[in-house]
Write a protein that holds these residues in place. Sequence first.
Motif, PDB file in Angstrom:
ATOM      1  N   GLU A   1      46.345  41.698  39.960  1.00  0.00           N
ATOM      2  CA  GLU A   1      46.712  42.228  38.641  1.00  0.00           C
ATOM      3  C   GLU A   1      45.687  41.832  37.587  1.00  0.00           C
ATOM      4  N   SER A   2      45.079  40.662  37.741  1.00  0.00           N
ATOM      5  CA  SER A   2      44.051  40.246  36.788  1.00  0.00           C
ATOM      6  C   SER A   2      42.808  41.121  36.903  1.00  0.00           C
TER       7      SER A   2
ATOM      8  N   MET B   1      45.492  36.518  27.944  1.00  0.00           N
ATOM      9  CA  MET B   1      46.749  36.005  27.396  1.00  0.00           C
ATOM     10  C   MET B   1      46.565  34.618  26.788  1.00  0.00           C
TER      11      MET B   1
ATOM     12  N   LEU C   1      48.831  37.905  41.453  1.00  0.00           N
ATOM     13  CA  LEU C   1      48.230  37.481  40.190  1.00  0.00           C
ATOM     14  C   LEU C   1      46.748  37.838  40.140  1.00  0.00           C
TER      15      LEU C   1
ATOM     16  N   PHE D   1      55.032  33.816  36.389  1.00  0.00           N
ATOM     17  CA  PHE D   1      53.865  33.227  35.726  1.00  0.00           C
ATOM     18  C   PHE D   1      54.230  32.751  34.319  1.00  0.00           C
ATOM     19  N   LEU D   2      55.008  33.546  33.580  1.00  0.00           N
ATOM     20  CA  LEU D   2      55.458  33.116  32.255  1.00  0.00           C
ATOM     21  C   LEU D   2      56.293  31.838  32.349  1.00  0.00           C
TER      22      LEU D   2
ATOM     23  N   GLY E   1      54.036  43.077  40.960  1.00  0.00           N
ATOM     24  CA  GLY E   1      53.390  42.727  39.699  1.00  0.00           C
ATOM     25  C   GLY E   1      54.351  42.191  38.660  1.00  0.00           C
ATOM     26  N   ALA E   2      55.455  42.905  38.421  1.00  0.00           N
ATOM     27  CA  ALA E   2      56.409  42.484  37.380  1.00  0.00           C
ATOM     28  C   ALA E   2      57.066  41.150  37.710  1.00  0.00           C
TER      29      ALA E   2
ATOM     30  N   PRO F   1      45.111  45.944  37.591  1.00  0.00           N
ATOM     31  CA  PRO F   1      46.573  46.085  37.535  1.00  0.00           C
ATOM     32  C   PRO F   1      47.063  47.454  37.994  1.00  0.00           C
TER      33      PRO F   1
ATOM     34  N   HIS G   1      54.580  38.401  37.202  1.00  0.00           N
ATOM     35  CA  HIS G   1      54.316  38.154  35.785  1.00  0.00           C
ATOM     36  C   HIS G   1      55.420  37.284  35.173  1.00  0.00           C
TER      37      HIS G   1
ATOM     38  N   ARG H   1      43.783  37.304  32.276  1.00  0.00           N
ATOM     39  CA  ARG H   1      44.760  38.322  31.873  1.00  0.00           C
ATOM     40  C   ARG H   1      44.764  38.545  30.365  1.00  0.00           C
TER      41      ARG H   1
END
Length: 290
Positions: free
Chosen positions: A166-167, A43, A163, A187-188, A180-181, A170, A184, A41
């Motif tokens: 989206e990777s 990140m 995940l 995941f954070l 997705g949201a 997306p 995410h 992603r």
Amino acid sequence: MMISQILLSPFSEFEFMRRAFAAVIALSLGGGPIGVFLMLRRMSLVGDAMAHAILPGAAIGFLLSGLNLFAMTTGGLVAGFAVALLAGLVSRSTGVKEDASLATFYLASLALGVTIVSVKGTNVDLLHVLFGNILAMDDPTLLLVAINATITLLVLAVIYRPLVIESVDPLFLRTVSRAGAPAHLVFLALIVINLVSGFQALGTLLAVGLMILPAGIARFWSRDITPMICIAVASAIASGYIGLVLSFQTRIPSGPAIILVAAMLYLGSVLFGRVGGVVSQLFPGRHLEA
């Protein structure tokens, strides 16, 4: 005989080495998959920023209770979530890119955390907070790391599909699902949880290393996500094992030794990895011919 004694005797003779290796396994199982998704992603630097963001919360816990596991863990979790939410809020309110706002908050957090520990404690305390001490892992800390790894694997199993999609694409995920949201955000949260685990063992400066470096290693050996996760976990465990042995046999601190071994494995993968490695590009295998 000599090699087996060097590799096995530290773990057969000393309980603190066995406890440290158990912590490495738990950190690898939780952090390996997280690192792969961070890389996919794009990140990876977000993970590094979040690792520094937990420092002031952990430092405040240290200020109030000393080297107390519950206080420092709670403080680190609160600080990590707060920085993530503030960075997202600033980004959405002002139009500033999220990575820029996150960089600002993590630099401020790092400075604040170091200041708090420096004012309250000694240089030894500061080194413990910044670099950890996996060889001093006690049972409650090991239990915390194991619980966090278990939670991570269970939650990843639930959000794995969104995940992955989206990777890879997306836009497609946004057209077919609203998952997705939420995925995410979860995941954070998993990033913060695993960084808090890594903080207890490797300190705030090195906690992200056992996430990002194994993911980078895996990227040079596979194109598929599931094998990448397996390779990342295996390389993290191998780095931890070799790093602990190296630390035991030399004067190199355990945390830096583990990350240095992972870095050497990464360099080896850059050179010899079969997916985009330097050697494989210089001497590509024969393709199918008509």
